[in-house]
Design a protein around this motif. Structure first.
Motif, PDB file in Angstrom:
ATOM      1  N   LYS A  56       0.816  -1.225   0.000  1.00 36.99           N
ATOM      2  CA  LYS A  56       0.000   0.000   0.000  1.00 36.99           C
ATOM      3  C   LYS A  56       0.844   1.268   0.000  1.00 36.99           C
ATOM      4  N   SER A 143      -7.986  -1.073   4.083  1.00 34.95           N
ATOM      5  CA  SER A 143      -8.736  -0.919   2.838  1.00 34.95           C
ATOM      6  C   SER A 143      -7.827  -1.195   1.642  1.00 34.95           C
ATOM      7  N   ASN A 145      -6.358  -0.261  -1.403  1.00 37.93           N
ATOM      8  CA  ASN A 145      -5.998   0.883  -2.241  1.00 37.93           C
ATOM      9  C   ASN A 145      -4.555   1.238  -1.907  1.00 37.93           C
ATOM     10  N   SER A 151     -10.667   4.166  -1.439  1.00 35.79           N
ATOM     11  CA  SER A 151     -10.743   2.738  -1.130  1.00 35.79           C
ATOM     12  C   SER A 151     -11.428   1.998  -2.276  1.00 35.79           C
ATOM     13  N   GLU A 180     -15.851   2.765   4.775  1.00 38.02           N
ATOM     14  CA  GLU A 180     -15.231   1.937   5.798  1.00 38.02           C
ATOM     15  C   GLU A 180     -15.974   2.010   7.130  1.00 38.02           C
ATOM     16  N   HIS A 237      -6.120  11.488   2.108  1.00 40.78           N
ATOM     17  CA  HIS A 237      -6.985  10.333   1.909  1.00 40.78           C
ATOM     18  C   HIS A 237      -7.923  10.519   0.746  1.00 40.78           C
TER      19      HIS A 237
HETATM   20 MG    MG Z   1      -7.903   3.091   4.304  1.00 41.20          MG
END
Ligand code: MG
Ligand code: TXA
Length: 344
Positions: A56, A143, A145, A151, A180, A237
């Motif tokens: 990630k 998540s 991504n 995500s 999420e 994010h």
């Molecule tokens: Mg995440």
């Protein structure tokens, strides 16, 4: 990727054994949950969890949520919950809810980033539930991504981004909820604090334990070096590469979107189905998040819609916001971050 398993219709028992073997050998598995897809690894293995951070490109101080199949497993990975925590567990697990508890040694230090606590979640999705219950392995799963990207809520959206980093991809179709889990910790006064809003809302929690508070960081840009209760709050994010502006939900929302469209000829709109006819925009520059009266639909489509922005070849994405109420608060938490706090 070594294996692709299609479990949209049912779980294949032989393939399930392969998945468990991969997890026991420190491999990475893309798994569906009811919220978003996760990158799963054995939460007891430093080596396995390190692979998640690498895959990630995740900051080394942002701990992973640990997924369990039942209450016995919670007791094996975390210290005994207090009375309020117990009530929250009974009310919201299994489901889109993560509770911060003191960890036991069985969870590796890489998963918890050397913190004394872990986020514990018991997913309701049948696929991840079966993997955990049959293997009896607590599963670390962030998540699906690359860090900073939206995500993943279906395989199509994330396979290019992740497939060369994974051993197994399990296709379980589209994730039902789409955002999420709600992350909660109970503070020393016994009041639950929402560190990340999700499908379980403020009022759901209040109904169960009578009290709840929202972290004051949910809509703020966290400054460098600032202390936070949840490391994930610090990081960029859900952001598309295209510049985004979020237009608040009020009586002038459509007017403001049209003003922005007048000033920016090369823009797309991420908006509500019923607004399209009032917007001065070509239909193929409009990304439909669903009806403004259906927050579940918007939540379900949210990340997939954000991911479409970068495929539109535009200079600006204009995003319609919702009211910060109930599930709308959780949706706005993601949208404000996606727009890097550029809100009008
Ligand atoms: Mg995440
Ligand atoms: O719905 C979900 O929770 C999904 C699916 C895959 O289960 N998982 C997920 O994980 O969203 P991730 O890693 O993307 O987000 C975990 C969040 C981060 O913001 C992290 O900082 C916070 O939970 N977190 C994890 N452990 C924590 C801890 N011990 N204390 C405070 N926050 C924690």
């Amino acid at each position: 990727m070594k294996y692709y398993f299609d479990w949209k219709k049912n779980i294949n028992e032989n393939e399930l054994n392969v998945v468990i073997d991969v997890l026991k050998n420190d491999g990475l598995v893309l798994v569906p949950t009811e919220t978003v897809y996760g990158i799963a690894a054995n939460a007891s293995s430093n080596e396995a969890c390190l692979k998640i951070f690498k895959a990630k490109n995740r900051a080394q101080d942002n701990p992973l949520i640990i997924h369990v199949s039942d209450k016995n497993m919670i007791n094996s990975i975390a210290e005994k919950p207090n009375e309020i925590e117990e009530k929250l567990i009974d009310a919201f697990m299994p489901g889109p809810f993560t509770l911060i508890l003191k960890k036991k040694k069985i969870i590796c230090d890489v998963a918890s980033c050397n913190m004394p606590t872990i986020g514990v979640r018991m997913p309701s999705n049948e696929i991840i539930h079966r993997i955990i219950s049959k293997s009896n392995i607590p599963i670390a799963a962030p998540s699906a991504n690359i860090s900073g990207r939206p995500s993943g809520t279906n395989i199509e959206d994330i396979k290019n981004e992740l497939s060369d980093k994974l051993d197994v991809i399990i296709d379980g179709g589209e994730c039902k909820i789409g955002i999420e889990s709600t992350v909660v910790r109970v503070d020393s006064d016994g009041i639950p604090e929402i560190l990340r809003p999700g499908f379980v809302t403020e009022s759901d929690i209040k109904n169960v334990v009578g009290n709840v508070k929202l972290s004051d960081k949910l809509f703020k840009k966290v400054e460098e070096g600032e202390k936070v209760e949840s490391p994930g709050m610090k990081y960029r994010h859900y952001a598309p590469s295209t510049k985004c502006v979020l237009v608040k939900s009020d009586e002038n929302q459509i007017k403001k979107v049209n003003e922005l469209l007048n000033k920016n000829s090369n823009a797309c709109v991420l908006g509500f189905s019923e607004d399209l006819e009032y917007l001065n925009i070509d239909k193929n520059k409009f990304i439909n998040m669903g009806s403004k009266n259906n927050l579940n639909e918007i939540s379900h489509n949210l990340f997939s819609s954000l991911r479409k922005i970068d495929t539109m070849n535009v200079q600006l994405a204009i995003i319609e916001g919702v009211k910060k109420e109930n599930l709308g608060l959780s949706i706005m938490n993601r949208l404000v971050r996606a727009a890097s706090n550029n809100v009008v």
